[in-house]
Design a protein around this motif. Structure first.
Motif, mmCIF file in Angstrom:
data_model
loop_
_atom_site.group_PDB
_atom_site.id
_atom_site.type_symbol
_atom_site.label_atom_id
_atom_site.label_comp_id
_atom_site.label_asym_id
_atom_site.label_seq_id
_atom_site.Cartn_x
_atom_site.Cartn_y
_atom_site.Cartn_z
ATOM 1 N N GLN A 56 52.511 25.193 73.809
ATOM 2 C CA GLN A 56 52.317 25.126 72.475
ATOM 3 C C GLN A 56 53.338 25.708 71.643
ATOM 4 O O GLN A 56 53.797 25.248 70.394
ATOM 5 N N ARG A 57 53.959 26.772 72.064
ATOM 6 C CA ARG A 57 55.100 27.470 71.335
ATOM 7 C C ARG A 57 56.251 26.618 71.078
ATOM 8 O O ARG A 57 56.906 26.326 70.015
ATOM 9 N N ILE A 58 56.315 25.631 72.020
ATOM 10 C CA ILE A 58 57.816 24.789 71.846
ATOM 11 C C ILE A 58 57.247 23.660 70.915
ATOM 12 O O ILE A 58 58.080 23.314 70.240
ATOM 13 N N ALA A 59 55.912 23.048 70.980
ATOM 14 C CA ALA A 59 55.502 22.392 70.073
ATOM 15 C C ALA A 59 55.777 23.012 68.464
ATOM 16 O O ALA A 59 55.838 22.226 67.656
ATOM 17 N N THR A 60 55.324 24.355 68.485
ATOM 18 C CA THR A 60 55.488 25.009 67.148
ATOM 19 C C THR A 60 56.939 24.894 66.628
ATOM 20 O O THR A 60 57.224 24.683 65.500
ATOM 21 N N TYR A 61 57.802 25.240 67.513
ATOM 22 C CA TYR A 61 59.355 24.919 67.296
ATOM 23 C C TYR A 61 59.762 23.517 66.665
ATOM 24 O O TYR A 61 60.281 23.436 65.621
ATOM 25 N N GLU A 62 59.183 22.553 67.577
ATOM 26 C CA GLU A 62 59.325 20.948 67.105
ATOM 27 C C GLU A 62 58.832 21.020 65.628
ATOM 28 O O GLU A 62 59.546 20.176 64.891
ATOM 29 N N GLN A 63 57.534 21.381 65.226
ATOM 30 C CA GLN A 63 56.867 21.159 63.981
ATOM 31 C C GLN A 63 57.953 21.815 62.846
ATOM 32 O O GLN A 63 57.963 21.442 61.846
ATOM 33 N N MET A 64 58.425 22.870 63.231
ATOM 34 C CA MET A 64 59.361 23.610 62.229
ATOM 35 C C MET A 64 60.685 23.017 61.933
ATOM 36 O O MET A 64 61.195 22.785 60.994
ATOM 37 N N LEU A 65 61.134 22.166 63.074
ATOM 38 C CA LEU A 65 62.215 21.487 63.078
ATOM 39 C C LEU A 65 62.028 20.146 62.084
ATOM 40 O O LEU A 65 62.875 19.772 61.426
ATOM 41 N N ARG A 66 61.050 19.712 62.485
ATOM 42 C CA ARG A 66 60.603 18.336 61.579
ATOM 43 C C ARG A 66 60.319 18.796 60.108
ATOM 44 O O ARG A 66 60.811 17.996 59.282
#
Length: 496
Positions: A56-66
């Protein structure tokens, strides 16, 4: 004349005591088997919890990058102040979720110097102007992100702001492109490449942001490869006492990235079983042993002195019943708040879900985490922290029906079971009452203390068909509430 046969005075008490011990042994074995199953379920839940939190934390990082890609897609003239404001809006202007920096790197044909970096700090400014394309691990990830249009993560690297290197670190890249109609093939993406945004983070900080202090009884080692070697070790939980003892349970889980995998070796430590030291099996062993001794003593008194037997039998029976009740209560309740503990709550949750499944009605489970409790505990001491937990328990109880259950899992984490609801709004109203109650200042020992609550809600059957799945859904929702700014209420499966 025949004389009646007289048995030795100790024969009957001994037989009664042995029979009672045999019954106790059978009950102990039954409860021990049940405890083994609960320990396994607790471990399996901890494993799924650990893996899902990292994913979930890695997915949060990905959302921030998008989100950052959207910023650059919307304007050809994004300036450093615009980039800084955007990152501050995502992170709240403070250290967030274990990340070190969000970086924009402009593509200049054969180099990729760091152009913008946020948050703005002397340490992060060390990276400005450095050519990331000259570093092979970073270049490999940057090219993968460029050609795929998706995220790419580096193997273990040293952050530019950490010179010399201090801890295993990683960077997640997402490519930026000029606004164009065709970006469907790698060749088209290369032709329109504008640069990259990436998040740099230390794995140690990411894990600390997920758990704070380590989870008692669970040890985690993470390897940047399927093979577990000293060279690929990138994270290891702090050692506990008797850490060399063989684990009761262990497993290996994998988190997959397009380029490589992380292997998570998760195992129990002696502290894992200590969390269940007040188990029903132990209660039965203690109570059964005491009961057998008392029963044998009573029988001896009955045989040797009937005139005292009746009065003492009543007294011992009452004392034994009270002793068993006290030990059962201790085994099933939190000693500080007197709330049900994890074992009793698990039993009630399973029973409530079985009833809801049979009668075809809804139920709700909430994870409640007290925001800023740790800072109160650190600043004013554990005595004040304990008083705050007791006061918060009282307020939460006042928000619930008599049929509802409030339990403490440990630390500042509570769970609420609503065994019968008609619609999701019923759960939302209860959660809102709890948030409002906890948001009011607490007056303790002349101190004015303020906390808030992050609440995650899972609904049965929508978010879980059994107790483990429903607890995971509510737990994930609670951590999403904390990630978006705390003092929030989030339903599982819904976008906050």
């Amino acid at each position: 004349m025949k004389h009646p046969i007289r048995l030795p005075p100790l024969l009957l008490p001994t037989a009664v005591g042995l029979f009672s011990l045999a019954v106790t042994g059978w009950l102990w074995r039954h409860e021990q088997t049940s405890l083994d199953a609960k320990l396994r379920a607790d471990f399996d839940f901890s494993v799924r919890h650990t893996v899902s939190r990292i994913e979930q934390r890695i997915a949060t990082y990905e959302q921030m990058l998008r989100g950052a890609r959207g910023l650059f897609d919307a304007s050809d003239d994004v300036r450093p102040a615009d980039f800084q404001r955007f990152v501050d809006a995502l992170t709240g202007g403070a250290e967030f979720s274990g990340l070190q920096a969000v970086v924009f790197t402009r593509w200049q044909g054969d180099t990729a110097p760091v152009t913008y970096v946020a948050p703005d700090s002397p340490r992060n400014r060390r990276a400005l102007g450095r050519d990331l394309f000259a570093d092979l691990p970073r270049r490999t990830a940057m090219l993968q992100a460029r050609d795929s249009g998706e995220i790419a993560i580096t193997p273990r690297i040293a952050l530019l702001m950490d010179q010399p290197a201090t801890a295993p670190s990683f960077a997640i890249y997402l490519a930026l492109y000029d606004r164009a109609n065709g970006l469907d093939t790698p060749a088209e993406r290369r032709a329109h490449l504008r640069g990259w945004v990436h998040i740099a983070f230390r794995l140690r900080d990411l894990m600390a942001s997920l758990y704070g202090e380590s989870t008692p009884g669970i040890a985690v080692s993470i390897y940047d490869d399927v093979a577990a070697t000293p060279a690929s070790l990138i994270f290891e939980s702090p050692p506990e006492a008797d850490a060399d003892a063989p684990p009761r349970f262990s497993t290996i889980e994998y988190i997959g990235f397009p380029q490589h995998n992380w292997a998570l070796h998760i195992r129990t430590t002696p502290a894992f079983e200590e969390r269940h030291s007040r188990s029903p099996a132990r209660v039965i062993a203690i109570a059964g042993g005491i009961g057998s001794l008392l029963l044998a003593l009573f029988t001896w008194q009955l045989v040797t002195g009937r005139d005292r037997a009746d009065a003492r039998a009543r007294a011992m029976t009452r004392e034994l019943r009270e002793s068993e009740e006290r030990m059962r209560h201790m085994a099933q309740h939190d000693p500080l708040t007197q709330l049900p503990n994890r074992a009793l709550f698990s039993d009630r949750l399973q029973a409530a879900l079985a009833l809801a499944r049979r009668d075809r009605h809804g139920a709700a489970l909430m994870f409640v985490d007290l925001d800023r409790f740790k800072s109160v505990n650190d600043r004013h001491g554990h005595a004040v922290g304990d008083q705050l937990l007791i006061a918060a328990t009282t307020r939460m109880r006042d928000c619930l029906r008599e049929s509802d259950t409030l339990a403490r899992l440990g630390g500042d984490e509570f769970v609420v079971l609503l065994p019968h609801i008609e619609q999701p709004d019923d759960a939302e109203r209860v959660a809102s009452r709890i948030r409002s109650a906890l948001a009011q200042p607490f007056a303790l020992d002349g101190l004015r203390l303020e906390i808030s609550a992050s609440i995650g809600i899972g609904l049965f059957p929508e978010h879980g068909q059994d107790d483990i799945a429903l607890m995971k859904s509510a737990d994930d929702a609670m951590y999403r509430a904390k990630d978006i700014g705390r003092d929030r209420l989030v339903f599982a499966g819904r976008t906050p």
